[in-house]
Design an enzyme around this catalytic site. Structure first.
Site, PDB file in Angstrom:
ATOM      1  N   TRP A 179      19.769  57.418  57.091  1.00  0.00           N
ATOM      2  CA  TRP A 179      19.233  56.282  57.848  1.00  0.00           C
ATOM      3  C   TRP A 179      20.197  55.895  58.941  1.00  0.00           C
ATOM      4  O   TRP A 179      21.455  55.852  58.812  1.00  0.00           O
ATOM      5  CB  TRP A 179      19.181  54.955  56.856  1.00  0.00           C
ATOM      6  CG  TRP A 179      18.834  53.773  57.643  1.00  0.00           C
ATOM      7  CD1 TRP A 179      17.707  53.277  58.183  1.00  0.00           C
ATOM      8  CD2 TRP A 179      19.742  52.935  57.932  1.00  0.00           C
ATOM      9  NE1 TRP A 179      17.945  52.231  58.800  1.00  0.00           N
ATOM     10  CE2 TRP A 179      19.004  51.859  58.713  1.00  0.00           C
ATOM     11  CE3 TRP A 179      21.317  52.495  57.718  1.00  0.00           C
ATOM     12  CZ2 TRP A 179      19.683  50.640  59.324  1.00  0.00           C
ATOM     13  CZ3 TRP A 179      21.796  51.408  58.357  1.00  0.00           C
ATOM     14  CH2 TRP A 179      21.123  50.268  59.221  1.00  0.00           C
ATOM     15  N   GLU A 220      14.918  58.047  56.272  1.00  0.00           N
ATOM     16  CA  GLU A 220      14.440  56.437  55.945  1.00  0.00           C
ATOM     17  C   GLU A 220      14.122  55.695  57.147  1.00  0.00           C
ATOM     18  O   GLU A 220      14.932  55.443  58.023  1.00  0.00           O
ATOM     19  CB  GLU A 220      15.668  55.741  55.217  1.00  0.00           C
ATOM     20  CG  GLU A 220      15.532  54.153  54.726  1.00  0.00           C
ATOM     21  CD  GLU A 220      16.612  53.617  54.053  1.00  0.00           C
ATOM     22  OE1 GLU A 220      17.726  54.043  54.049  1.00  0.00           O
ATOM     23  OE2 GLU A 220      16.239  52.359  53.676  1.00  0.00           O
ATOM     24  N   LYS A 222      12.356  52.283  59.318  1.00  0.00           N
ATOM     25  CA  LYS A 222      12.748  50.830  59.410  1.00  0.00           C
ATOM     26  C   LYS A 222      11.714  50.324  60.547  1.00  0.00           C
ATOM     27  O   LYS A 222      11.372  50.967  61.637  1.00  0.00           O
ATOM     28  CB  LYS A 222      14.116  50.573  59.645  1.00  0.00           C
ATOM     29  CG  LYS A 222      14.369  49.379  59.240  1.00  0.00           C
ATOM     30  CD  LYS A 222      16.022  49.203  59.318  1.00  0.00           C
ATOM     31  CE  LYS A 222      16.655  47.631  59.057  1.00  0.00           C
ATOM     32  NZ  LYS A 222      17.831  47.468  58.746  1.00  0.00           N
ATOM     33  N   ASP A 253      11.952  52.516  51.920  1.00  0.00           N
ATOM     34  CA  ASP A 253      12.581  51.328  51.462  1.00  0.00           C
ATOM     35  C   ASP A 253      11.454  50.161  51.830  1.00  0.00           C
ATOM     36  O   ASP A 253      10.984  50.018  52.813  1.00  0.00           O
ATOM     37  CB  ASP A 253      13.758  50.977  52.550  1.00  0.00           C
ATOM     38  CG  ASP A 253      14.640  49.780  52.156  1.00  0.00           C
ATOM     39  OD1 ASP A 253      14.006  48.756  52.071  1.00  0.00           O
ATOM     40  OD2 ASP A 253      15.852  50.049  52.111  1.00  0.00           O
ATOM     41  N   HIS A 256      11.417  47.735  54.496  1.00  0.00           N
ATOM     42  CA  HIS A 256      11.442  48.411  55.716  1.00  0.00           C
ATOM     43  C   HIS A 256       9.916  48.422  56.504  1.00  0.00           C
ATOM     44  O   HIS A 256       9.481  49.042  57.330  1.00  0.00           O
ATOM     45  CB  HIS A 256      11.893  49.645  55.970  1.00  0.00           C
ATOM     46  CG  HIS A 256      13.392  49.708  55.887  1.00  0.00           C
ATOM     47  ND1 HIS A 256      14.283  50.598  56.098  1.00  0.00           N
ATOM     48  CD2 HIS A 256      13.958  48.269  55.475  1.00  0.00           C
ATOM     49  CE1 HIS A 256      15.425  50.117  55.714  1.00  0.00           C
ATOM     50  NE2 HIS A 256      15.450  48.970  55.375  1.00  0.00           N
ATOM     51  N   HIS A 280      13.873  53.182  48.247  1.00  0.00           N
ATOM     52  CA  HIS A 280      14.996  52.402  48.123  1.00  0.00           C
ATOM     53  C   HIS A 280      14.157  50.870  47.650  1.00  0.00           C
ATOM     54  O   HIS A 280      13.416  50.317  48.532  1.00  0.00           O
ATOM     55  CB  HIS A 280      15.499  51.861  49.742  1.00  0.00           C
ATOM     56  CG  HIS A 280      16.900  52.885  49.770  1.00  0.00           C
ATOM     57  ND1 HIS A 280      17.669  52.689  50.953  1.00  0.00           N
ATOM     58  CD2 HIS A 280      17.450  53.678  48.972  1.00  0.00           C
ATOM     59  CE1 HIS A 280      18.617  53.614  50.947  1.00  0.00           C
ATOM     60  NE2 HIS A 280      18.569  54.162  49.784  1.00  0.00           N
ATOM     61  N   ASP A 288      13.904  41.769  56.140  1.00  0.00           N
ATOM     62  CA  ASP A 288      14.597  42.986  55.264  1.00  0.00           C
ATOM     63  C   ASP A 288      15.896  42.275  54.806  1.00  0.00           C
ATOM     64  O   ASP A 288      16.934  42.858  55.091  1.00  0.00           O
ATOM     65  CB  ASP A 288      14.746  44.135  56.205  1.00  0.00           C
ATOM     66  CG  ASP A 288      15.807  45.421  55.381  1.00  0.00           C
ATOM     67  OD1 ASP A 288      15.367  45.330  53.990  1.00  0.00           O
ATOM     68  OD2 ASP A 288      16.438  46.198  55.960  1.00  0.00           O
ATOM     69  N   ASP A 290      17.389  42.073  51.639  1.00  0.00           N
ATOM     70  CA  ASP A 290      18.074  42.779  50.684  1.00  0.00           C
ATOM     71  C   ASP A 290      18.356  41.846  49.576  1.00  0.00           C
ATOM     72  O   ASP A 290      19.584  42.138  48.950  1.00  0.00           O
ATOM     73  CB  ASP A 290      19.291  43.852  51.137  1.00  0.00           C
ATOM     74  CG  ASP A 290      18.590  44.854  51.948  1.00  0.00           C
ATOM     75  OD1 ASP A 290      18.119  45.797  51.428  1.00  0.00           O
ATOM     76  OD2 ASP A 290      19.105  44.899  53.158  1.00  0.00           O
ATOM     77  N   ASP A 320      18.498  49.470  46.478  1.00  0.00           N
ATOM     78  CA  ASP A 320      19.347  49.249  47.868  1.00  0.00           C
ATOM     79  C   ASP A 320      19.042  47.342  48.190  1.00  0.00           C
ATOM     80  O   ASP A 320      18.245  47.079  48.723  1.00  0.00           O
ATOM     81  CB  ASP A 320      18.720  49.778  48.886  1.00  0.00           C
ATOM     82  CG  ASP A 320      19.395  49.507  50.184  1.00  0.00           C
ATOM     83  OD1 ASP A 320      20.483  48.970  50.313  1.00  0.00           O
ATOM     84  OD2 ASP A 320      18.724  50.159  51.453  1.00  0.00           O
TER      85      ASP A 320
HETATM   86  C1  RNT Z   1      19.119  49.445  55.964  1.00  0.00           C
HETATM   87  C2  RNT Z   1      18.732  50.565  54.897  1.00  0.00           C
HETATM   88  C3  RNT Z   1      19.808  51.486  54.410  1.00  0.00           C
HETATM   89  C4  RNT Z   1      20.881  50.501  53.897  1.00  0.00           C
HETATM   90  C5  RNT Z   1      22.076  51.413  53.215  1.00  0.00           C
HETATM   91  C6  RNT Z   1      23.231  50.482  53.152  1.00  0.00           C
HETATM   92  O1  RNT Z   1      18.271  48.840  56.474  1.00  0.00           O
HETATM   93  O2  RNT Z   1      18.211  49.865  54.050  1.00  0.00           O
HETATM   94  O3  RNT Z   1      19.164  51.968  53.283  1.00  0.00           O
HETATM   95  O4  RNT Z   1      20.580  49.492  53.261  1.00  0.00           O
HETATM   96  O5  RNT Z   1      22.418  52.596  53.663  1.00  0.00           O
HETATM   97 ZN    ZN Z   2      17.571  51.225  52.403  1.00  0.00          ZN
END
Ligand code: RNT
Ligand code: ZN
Length: 410
Positions: A179, A220, A222, A253, A256, A280, A288, A290, A320
């Site tokens: 990523w 990955e 986004k 993810d 994303h 993720h 996003d 988290d 994640d």
């Molecule tokens: C960022 C991505 C990535 C990170 C990690 C820490 O938007 O989701 O995967 O969260 O690598």
């Molecule tokens: Zn991620």
């Protein structure tokens, strides 16, 4: 209670024993970075790359020893098969003044020792292309500065070697997830050239020899990050095409994508083409963000797609999220247990019956049955599963105790 639940599920043709037995073997890769707010151990600098940890709850792990102690304590409260997901920034350098392009397996030997000690199934890995001076102007593998681009290519190559080392040591595959934070805050003048540079960088990284059975490379995508709102080099279309053409895999993810897009729908789309799909699992709130993963509808739907399509070995589940506003160990355990709950919930669905109703166009019955299933005694089966894993439903007391004895003294 479990005996009654077992009977009730059996009336729907669902075998709770088989579900419990299966759940025990579905690995979940748990991210190390919930423990220290994604700061890492290599002194790369403050968190950059358009991701953000908010909150200032006391007790953050400040070094390797503290992080290990927290992981050990939190993982002991998690049921099921566990893997550890490491970022390259968690290298244990022991005073060695090497930069990320020169990291070697030896810088992660202490992690392997620890993973074996606490009985993990495997270790997964991520190059860290943020929180570092060479993430110049927020660009890494797509940088127009050739020395910057090369630095990160070398970093990723080094990560592939380290991943092979993890796989050999743990005797289990290692997922390497790429990523990058690369993008632009405002309307770019050129959207293509950065992507061509990223493509070239990936080609260079993948040109190194690595054992494809042991090391699984994923990319990955986004939509946007904080400060890079207008353009993301590694977009969904870019990576899906790159992965398909180059025999690597995509990592989805669920924070994303645009808010009305669902990863639960993307999983089966990719399963039609790929042998492996990486995830993720996170919880985005408005962006996003988290947040800690919870046992919610979309998580259930993600788990349903994995289980009902017989893809528990094809979909590599990883977590994640990073929340610094609450006890970090509790955040870890809550999210991991939510994932396990969702998998159990999916394993307890009469998937064949539901599928056949769809094929017969029995949509009225399908809807009615789906609603009926929602209030089956799931909690009793979950509790039984925890019991067999040597755990209790309430883990908070243990966390509180650890907070009092350990975290509060930091
Ligand atoms: C960022 C991505 C990535 C990170 C990690 C820490 O938007 O989701 O995967 O969260 O690598
Ligand atoms: Zn991620």
């Amino acid at each position: 209670m479990y005996g009654l639940a077992k009977k009730e599920y059996a009336a729907y043709g669902v075998d709770t024993e088989a579900a419990i037995a299966k759940l025990k073997h579905i690995p979940v890769s748990i991210h190390c970075w919930q423990g220290d707010d994604v700061i890492g151990l290599d002194g790369g600098g403050s968190l950059s790359g358009g991701i953000q940890t908010t909150g200032n709850y006391p007790g953050r792990a400040r070094n390797f020893e503290e992080l290990k102690a927290d992981i050990k304590t939190a993982f002991a409260l998690m049921p099921g098969k566990k893997r550890l997901n490491l970022h390259a920034s968690y290298a244990v350098l022991n005073g060695d003044s090497v930069d990320r392009d020169k990291y070697e397996p030896k810088h992660f030997a202490a992690w392997v020792e620890f993973a074996k000690e606490i009985g993990l199934q495997g270790v997964d890995f991520n190059p860290t292309m943020f929180s570092h001076k060479n993430a110049k102007d927020g660009l890494t593998l797509s940088s127009p500065d050739e020395s910057v681009r090369k630095f990160w290519v070398e970093h990723c190559k080094a990560c592939l070697k380290i991943a092979e080392y993890f796989a050999n040591e743990m005797n289990s595959h290692c997922l390497v997830n790429i990523w990058i934070p690369d993008g632009y805050k405002d309307v770019p003048a050129d959207r293509l050239t950065p992507r061509l540079r990223l493509k070239k960088s990936l080609d260079e990284i993948l040109s190194v020899k690595y054992d494809k059975k042991k090391v699984i490379v994923a990319v990955e995508s986004k939509v946007f990050g904080i400060g890079v709102e207008s353009y993301t080099v590694g977009s969904n279309e870019f990576y899906q095409n790159y992965a398909a053409k180059n025999g690597i895999c995509c990592l989805l993810d669920n924070g994303h994508y645009h808010p009305t897009e669902y990863v639960s729908d993307k999983i089966p789309a990719l399963l039609a083409f790929y042998d492996k799909v990486a995830l993720h699992v996170t919880r985005g709130v408005r962006w996003d963000s988290d947040h800690v993963v919870l046992f919610e509808d979309e998580l259930k739907e993600i788990a349903k797609e994995i289980v009902s399509n017989g893809a528990t070995e094809k979909v590599l589940i990883g977590l994640d999220y990073f929340d610094a506003s609450i006890n970090r160990l509790s955040a870890w355990v809550t999210g991991q247990r939510a994932m396990q709950k969702a998998l159990l919930y999916a394993l307890l669905l009469p998937n064949e019956k539901l599928r056949s109703l769809q094929d017969m166009s029995g949509f009225t019955e399908l809807m009615a049955l789906n609603e009926e299933l929602k209030d089956l005694p799931f909690g009793a089966v979950w509790k039984e599963y925890l019991k067999r894993e040597g755990l209790e439903k309430n883990y908070f007391l243990k966390i509180k105790e650890y907070e009092k004895e350990v975290l509060s003294k930091r």
